[in-house]
Design a protein around this motif. Sequence first.
Motif, PDB file in Angstrom:
ATOM      1  N   SER A   1       0.614  -0.870  -0.039  1.00  0.00           N
ATOM      2  CA  SER A   1       0.282   0.234  -0.178  1.00  0.00           C
ATOM      3  C   SER A   1       0.468   1.516  -0.365  1.00  0.00           C
ATOM      4  O   SER A   1       0.585   2.457  -0.410  1.00  0.00           O
ATOM      5  CB  SER A   1      -0.705  -0.019   1.189  1.00  0.00           C
ATOM      6  OG  SER A   1      -1.820  -1.471   1.540  1.00  0.00           O
ATOM      7  N   LEU A   2       1.993   1.419   0.755  1.00  0.00           N
ATOM      8  CA  LEU A   2       2.977   1.929   0.780  1.00  0.00           C
ATOM      9  C   LEU A   2       3.325   2.863  -0.820  1.00  0.00           C
ATOM     10  O   LEU A   2       3.286   3.925  -1.107  1.00  0.00           O
ATOM     11  CB  LEU A   2       4.038   1.825   1.598  1.00  0.00           C
ATOM     12  CG  LEU A   2       4.483   3.158   2.465  1.00  0.00           C
ATOM     13  CD1 LEU A   2       4.041   4.824   2.431  1.00  0.00           C
ATOM     14  CD2 LEU A   2       6.090   2.935   3.479  1.00  0.00           C
ATOM     15  N   HIS A   3       3.991   1.357  -1.115  1.00  0.00           N
ATOM     16  CA  HIS A   3       4.866   1.195  -2.731  1.00  0.00           C
ATOM     17  C   HIS A   3       3.134   2.139  -3.712  1.00  0.00           C
ATOM     18  O   HIS A   3       3.606   3.398  -4.252  1.00  0.00           O
ATOM     19  CB  HIS A   3       5.345   0.314  -2.688  1.00  0.00           C
ATOM     20  CG  HIS A   3       6.051   0.388  -4.198  1.00  0.00           C
ATOM     21  ND1 HIS A   3       7.159   1.091  -4.866  1.00  0.00           N
ATOM     22  CD2 HIS A   3       5.497  -0.361  -5.409  1.00  0.00           C
ATOM     23  CE1 HIS A   3       6.964   1.054  -5.688  1.00  0.00           C
ATOM     24  NE2 HIS A   3       6.629   0.031  -6.307  1.00  0.00           N
ATOM     25  N   HIS A   4       2.316   1.584  -3.394  1.00  0.00           N
ATOM     26  CA  HIS A   4       1.660   2.226  -3.991  1.00  0.00           C
ATOM     27  C   HIS A   4       1.059   3.960  -4.006  1.00  0.00           C
ATOM     28  O   HIS A   4       1.013   4.486  -5.350  1.00  0.00           O
ATOM     29  CB  HIS A   4       0.090   1.253  -3.820  1.00  0.00           C
ATOM     30  CG  HIS A   4      -0.678   1.610  -5.238  1.00  0.00           C
ATOM     31  ND1 HIS A   4      -1.235   1.561  -6.717  1.00  0.00           N
ATOM     32  CD2 HIS A   4      -1.932   1.921  -4.958  1.00  0.00           C
ATOM     33  CE1 HIS A   4      -2.423   2.340  -7.460  1.00  0.00           C
ATOM     34  NE2 HIS A   4      -3.117   2.784  -6.392  1.00  0.00           N
ATOM     35  N   ALA A   5       1.082   4.263  -3.118  1.00  0.00           N
ATOM     36  CA  ALA A   5       0.513   5.504  -2.919  1.00  0.00           C
ATOM     37  C   ALA A   5       2.023   6.428  -3.514  1.00  0.00           C
ATOM     38  O   ALA A   5       1.735   7.103  -3.803  1.00  0.00           O
ATOM     39  CB  ALA A   5       0.528   5.548  -1.173  1.00  0.00           C
ATOM     40  N   TRP A   6       2.734   6.008  -3.236  1.00  0.00           N
ATOM     41  CA  TRP A   6       4.106   6.762  -3.279  1.00  0.00           C
ATOM     42  C   TRP A   6       4.132   7.059  -4.600  1.00  0.00           C
ATOM     43  O   TRP A   6       4.661   7.991  -5.170  1.00  0.00           O
ATOM     44  CB  TRP A   6       5.677   5.579  -3.200  1.00  0.00           C
ATOM     45  CG  TRP A   6       6.636   6.485  -3.191  1.00  0.00           C
ATOM     46  CD1 TRP A   6       7.363   7.538  -2.466  1.00  0.00           C
ATOM     47  CD2 TRP A   6       7.412   5.934  -3.777  1.00  0.00           C
ATOM     48  NE1 TRP A   6       8.246   8.076  -3.710  1.00  0.00           N
ATOM     49  CE2 TRP A   6       8.762   7.085  -4.651  1.00  0.00           C
ATOM     50  CE3 TRP A   6       7.304   4.543  -5.402  1.00  0.00           C
ATOM     51  CZ2 TRP A   6       9.345   6.613  -5.563  1.00  0.00           C
ATOM     52  CZ3 TRP A   6       8.141   4.850  -6.239  1.00  0.00           C
ATOM     53  CH2 TRP A   6       9.167   5.916  -6.584  1.00  0.00           C
ATOM     54  N   ASP A   7       3.533   5.361  -5.906  1.00  0.00           N
ATOM     55  CA  ASP A   7       4.011   5.793  -6.846  1.00  0.00           C
ATOM     56  C   ASP A   7       3.255   6.198  -7.675  1.00  0.00           C
ATOM     57  O   ASP A   7       2.931   7.064  -8.208  1.00  0.00           O
ATOM     58  CB  ASP A   7       4.346   3.414  -7.185  1.00  0.00           C
ATOM     59  CG  ASP A   7       4.498   3.624  -8.761  1.00  0.00           C
ATOM     60  OD1 ASP A   7       5.465   4.543  -9.244  1.00  0.00           O
ATOM     61  OD2 ASP A   7       3.485   2.955  -9.183  1.00  0.00           O
ATOM     62  N   SER A   8       2.104   6.039  -6.855  1.00  0.00           N
ATOM     63  CA  SER A   8       1.001   7.232  -7.506  1.00  0.00           C
ATOM     64  C   SER A   8       1.399   8.793  -7.853  1.00  0.00           C
ATOM     65  O   SER A   8       0.808   9.478  -8.358  1.00  0.00           O
ATOM     66  CB  SER A   8      -0.575   7.377  -6.579  1.00  0.00           C
ATOM     67  OG  SER A   8      -1.092   5.348  -6.669  1.00  0.00           O
ATOM     68  N   ALA A   9       2.005   9.475  -6.408  1.00  0.00           N
ATOM     69  CA  ALA A   9       2.255  10.381  -6.435  1.00  0.00           C
ATOM     70  C   ALA A   9       2.908  11.238  -6.708  1.00  0.00           C
ATOM     71  O   ALA A   9       3.219  12.043  -7.454  1.00  0.00           O
ATOM     72  CB  ALA A   9       2.853  11.035  -4.745  1.00  0.00           C
ATOM     73  N   ARG A  10       4.373   9.955  -7.403  1.00  0.00           N
ATOM     74  CA  ARG A  10       4.889  10.511  -8.765  1.00  0.00           C
ATOM     75  C   ARG A  10       4.353   9.931  -9.743  1.00  0.00           C
ATOM     76  O   ARG A  10       5.314  11.181 -10.277  1.00  0.00           O
ATOM     77  CB  ARG A  10       6.436   9.479  -7.609  1.00  0.00           C
ATOM     78  CG  ARG A  10       7.196   9.509  -9.201  1.00  0.00           C
ATOM     79  CD  ARG A  10       8.481   8.328  -9.131  1.00  0.00           C
ATOM     80  NE  ARG A  10       7.802   6.957  -9.680  1.00  0.00           N
ATOM     81  CZ  ARG A  10       7.688   6.717 -10.822  1.00  0.00           C
ATOM     82  NH1 ARG A  10       8.052   7.441 -11.787  1.00  0.00           N
ATOM     83  NH2 ARG A  10       7.006   5.432 -11.291  1.00  0.00           N
ATOM     84  N   LYS A  11       3.788   9.900  -9.878  1.00  0.00           N
ATOM     85  CA  LYS A  11       2.833   9.821 -11.232  1.00  0.00           C
ATOM     86  C   LYS A  11       2.528  11.246 -11.615  1.00  0.00           C
ATOM     87  O   LYS A  11       2.445  11.529 -12.703  1.00  0.00           O
ATOM     88  CB  LYS A  11       2.444   8.195 -11.747  1.00  0.00           C
ATOM     89  CG  LYS A  11       2.787   7.554 -11.969  1.00  0.00           C
ATOM     90  CD  LYS A  11       2.147   6.180 -12.369  1.00  0.00           C
ATOM     91  CE  LYS A  11       2.523   4.791 -12.449  1.00  0.00           C
ATOM     92  NZ  LYS A  11       2.488   3.381 -13.110  1.00  0.00           N
TER      93      LYS A  11
ATOM     94  N   ARG B   1       3.239  14.364 -14.401  1.00  0.00           N
ATOM     95  CA  ARG B   1       1.732  14.744 -15.195  1.00  0.00           C
ATOM     96  C   ARG B   1       2.453  15.624 -15.143  1.00  0.00           C
ATOM     97  O   ARG B   1       1.844  16.537 -16.264  1.00  0.00           O
ATOM     98  CB  ARG B   1       0.774  13.450 -14.605  1.00  0.00           C
ATOM     99  CG  ARG B   1       0.596  12.145 -15.924  1.00  0.00           C
ATOM    100  CD  ARG B   1      -0.964  11.953 -15.379  1.00  0.00           C
ATOM    101  NE  ARG B   1      -1.636  12.144 -14.299  1.00  0.00           N
ATOM    102  CZ  ARG B   1      -1.196  11.450 -13.101  1.00  0.00           C
ATOM    103  NH1 ARG B   1      -0.392  10.104 -13.741  1.00  0.00           N
ATOM    104  NH2 ARG B   1      -2.198  11.270 -12.663  1.00  0.00           N
ATOM    105  N   ALA B   2       1.749  16.724 -13.863  1.00  0.00           N
ATOM    106  CA  ALA B   2       2.078  17.719 -13.415  1.00  0.00           C
ATOM    107  C   ALA B   2       2.628  18.619 -14.211  1.00  0.00           C
ATOM    108  O   ALA B   2       2.883  19.644 -15.167  1.00  0.00           O
ATOM    109  CB  ALA B   2       1.824  18.280 -12.275  1.00  0.00           C
TER     110      ALA B   2
END
Length: 101
Positions: free
Chosen positions: A13-23, A27-28
């Motif tokens: 879950s932590l890795h998924h949250a970090w990866d989502s924030a990075r992506k 994009r921004a």
Amino acid sequence: MALSPRPVQSVVSLHHAWDSARKREARAAKSLRQQRGHGARGRTGGQKPKLGPRQVKLARDMYEEKTPDGKRAHTVQHIADEFGVTRPTIYRHLTGSNDKH
């Protein structure tokens, strides 16, 4: 001794949250770079006005023109037909909500 699945799930879950924030940040940043690039090439977004400043002045003059008995000499539909645009376009220019010139 068996490991419970809970620690593994929290790491995932932590890795998924970090990866989502990075992506999301990537994009921004890409969007911002594209906007700057488009501006540098003279692209500011949106459609070009249908009527130029001279045409707007002529349309306003036609709209304000009166007959001897005080009625309008030209209808908005007639003005729109003359310029090849729609009535809403004429009304937008007459009300001044499109004053960017």
